[in-house]
Design an enzyme around this catalytic site. Structure first.
Site, mmCIF file in Angstrom:
data_model
loop_
_atom_site.group_PDB
_atom_site.id
_atom_site.type_symbol
_atom_site.label_atom_id
_atom_site.label_comp_id
_atom_site.label_asym_id
_atom_site.label_seq_id
_atom_site.Cartn_x
_atom_site.Cartn_y
_atom_site.Cartn_z
ATOM 1 C CE1 TYR A 146 27.984 54.066 59.204
ATOM 2 C CE2 TYR A 146 29.893 53.837 57.801
ATOM 3 C CZ TYR A 146 29.277 53.642 59.014
ATOM 4 O OH TYR A 146 29.965 53.034 60.033
ATOM 5 C CE LYS A 196 21.420 42.170 66.441
ATOM 6 N NZ LYS A 196 21.897 41.264 67.485
ATOM 7 C CG ASP A 228 24.999 39.709 67.962
ATOM 8 O OD1 ASP A 228 24.849 39.209 66.827
ATOM 9 O OD2 ASP A 228 24.112 39.663 68.825
ATOM 10 C CG ASP A 252 33.267 51.935 59.443
ATOM 11 O OD1 ASP A 252 34.502 51.819 59.451
ATOM 12 O OD2 ASP A 252 32.685 53.006 59.704
ATOM 13 C CG ASP A 256 38.627 50.071 62.506
ATOM 14 O OD1 ASP A 256 38.799 50.157 61.271
ATOM 15 O OD2 ASP A 256 38.845 51.020 63.296
#
Ligand code: NAD
Length: 366
Positions: A146, A196, A228, A252, A256
């Site tokens: 970001y 990851k 994942d 992020d 959620d």
């Protein structure tokens, strides 16, 4: 008497509706404690762009420097409406990321909490929820994809291209990991490191630094999990988690999902902590689909006020009382439209009714 100055950025969509309920609850705290809060509102987000030509106007930037803490409502418009704002002024790029950069709020705490008694809010089966869901996502908030360099244009074949980089230096990684280890040592001492490293070099460096930081926290047991796999584990076995730490974008997305397993994003408050100052915000967006209807769940916002009392003003007792007032409103069978009801006797209430009930409970408890 202690005095604290708080900046209020109501934001867009349901922002002003849920901000009002947070302020209502804060007024009760003020009445019964030895603290005075000065509240100063300022424009922020898409609404600020339309009224001031800038989604993070100068007056709001300078307010950040004058106050002790900031409460921020969600920002943003729906997909079509967003196109009315130039890309670089759209609320995330024009206001949210600059706010995070300005305050250097690198540590984002997102509690994912649902006691067993309220398990019916969750879409998960009772046996998966067990004794309740209770973990915190610690998300790095001012680095990674970001905040990395970005380039768009035409390549040598005349094709449009985009290049965005995921950037971290070792200090940024170490700082957030130390926060996660510290938090973990005050809880169950189990830290899930979400990464990851099978694909991303950034995760390889992240994990190297984690091993170094871990040496200072021998009482914290680290469990490594690929991002994942973590997405699946959040649905199938969320009670294994206590503290999860991860880089910006992973946090992020997975937070959620945290809201999803609780049953609503309306149950997700958060704290964004910098070296000097913090701001607090619901984890969710501006919910344009329900804005103006008086049905948004203000738990996420009232919870963000509670986190401010705890993290910025060391008012742990008052914060706890706010949490338990909200839990007891739900425990009495009240629920907002985003939550599922256990039985037909439960009572649907709106945004301001929820705030009233929490304020009432709080007055009784103090
Ligand atoms: P959203 O989080 O606004 O909404 C997703 C779903 O959750 C919607 O159905 C919404 O009604 C529901 N919801 C969210 N909060 C709720 C609450 N308190 N009570 C009841 N229901 C609630 O996500 P979106 O629709 O993808 O995004 C809308 C806008 O918000 C976009 O412009 C997006 O960029 C922005 N956004 C801002 C932030 C932020 O301010 N930090 C975070 C995420 C998204």
């Amino acid at each position: 008497m202690k005095k604290f100055k708080i900046g209020l950025f109501s934001g867009d969509g349901i922002g002003p509706e849920i901000m009002q309920e947070g302020v209502k609850v804060l007024k009760v705290i003020e009445k019964i404690s030895d603290v005075e809060f000065e509240l100063i509102s300022s424009p922020f987000g898409a609404s600020a762009y339309f009224t001031h030509g800038n989604s993070f106007p100068k007056e709001s930037i300078s307010l950040c420097d004058q106050v002790d803490a900031i409460i921020k409502g969600p920002i943003g418009l729906n997909h079509e409406e967003s196109k009315k704002i130039p890309i670089d002024m759209q609320p995330e790029r024009g206001a949210l990321l600059p706010l995070r950069r300005h305050l250097d709020t690198y540590a984002n705490y997102r509690p994912v909490y649902l006691p067993k008694e309220l398990g019916h809010f969750s879409p998960l089966k009772k046996e998966i929820i067990g004794n309740g869901i209770d973990f915190i996502i610690v998300r790095e908030l001012v680095g990674g994809l970001y905040f990395g360099s970005k380039e768009t244009g035409l390549n040598s074949d005349g094709k449009r291209f985009v290049n965005e980089s995921l950037e971290y230096d070792e200090d940024q990684i170490r700082n957030i990991l130390i926060k996660a280890f510290e938090l973990s040592s005050t809880r169950k001492g189990v830290l899930h490191n979400i990464h990851k490293s099978n694909v991303l070099k950034s995760s390889v460096l992240w994990n190297e630094i984690l091993d170094e930081v871990a040496l200072d926290f021998p009482n914290v047991h680290v469990k490594n999990m690929l991002v994942d796999a973590a997405a699946t584990a959040l649905c199938l076995n969320p009670t294994q988690f206590d503290v999860m730490v991860m880089e910006n974008m992973f946090g992020d997305i997975l937070s959620d999902q945290g809201g999803g397993i609780l049953g609503s994003l309306g149950l997700m408050p958060s704290a964004c902590i910098g070296p000097m100052k913090a701001y607090y915000e619901p984890s969710h967006g501006s919910a344009p689909d329900i804005a103006g209807k008086g049905i948004a769940n203000p738990y996420s916002m009232i919870g963000s006020f509670a986190m401010m009392l705890e993290y910025s003003f060391s008012m742990q007792d008052e914060a706890k009382k706010i949490w338990s007032a909200m839990q007891s409103v739900f425990a009495e069978g009240y629920f907002t439209a985003d939550l599922s009801s256990e039985n037909s006797k439960n009572k649907l209430i709106g945004t301001s009714e929820f705030g009233d009930k929490v304020a009432e409970k709080l007055s009784e408890s103090l």
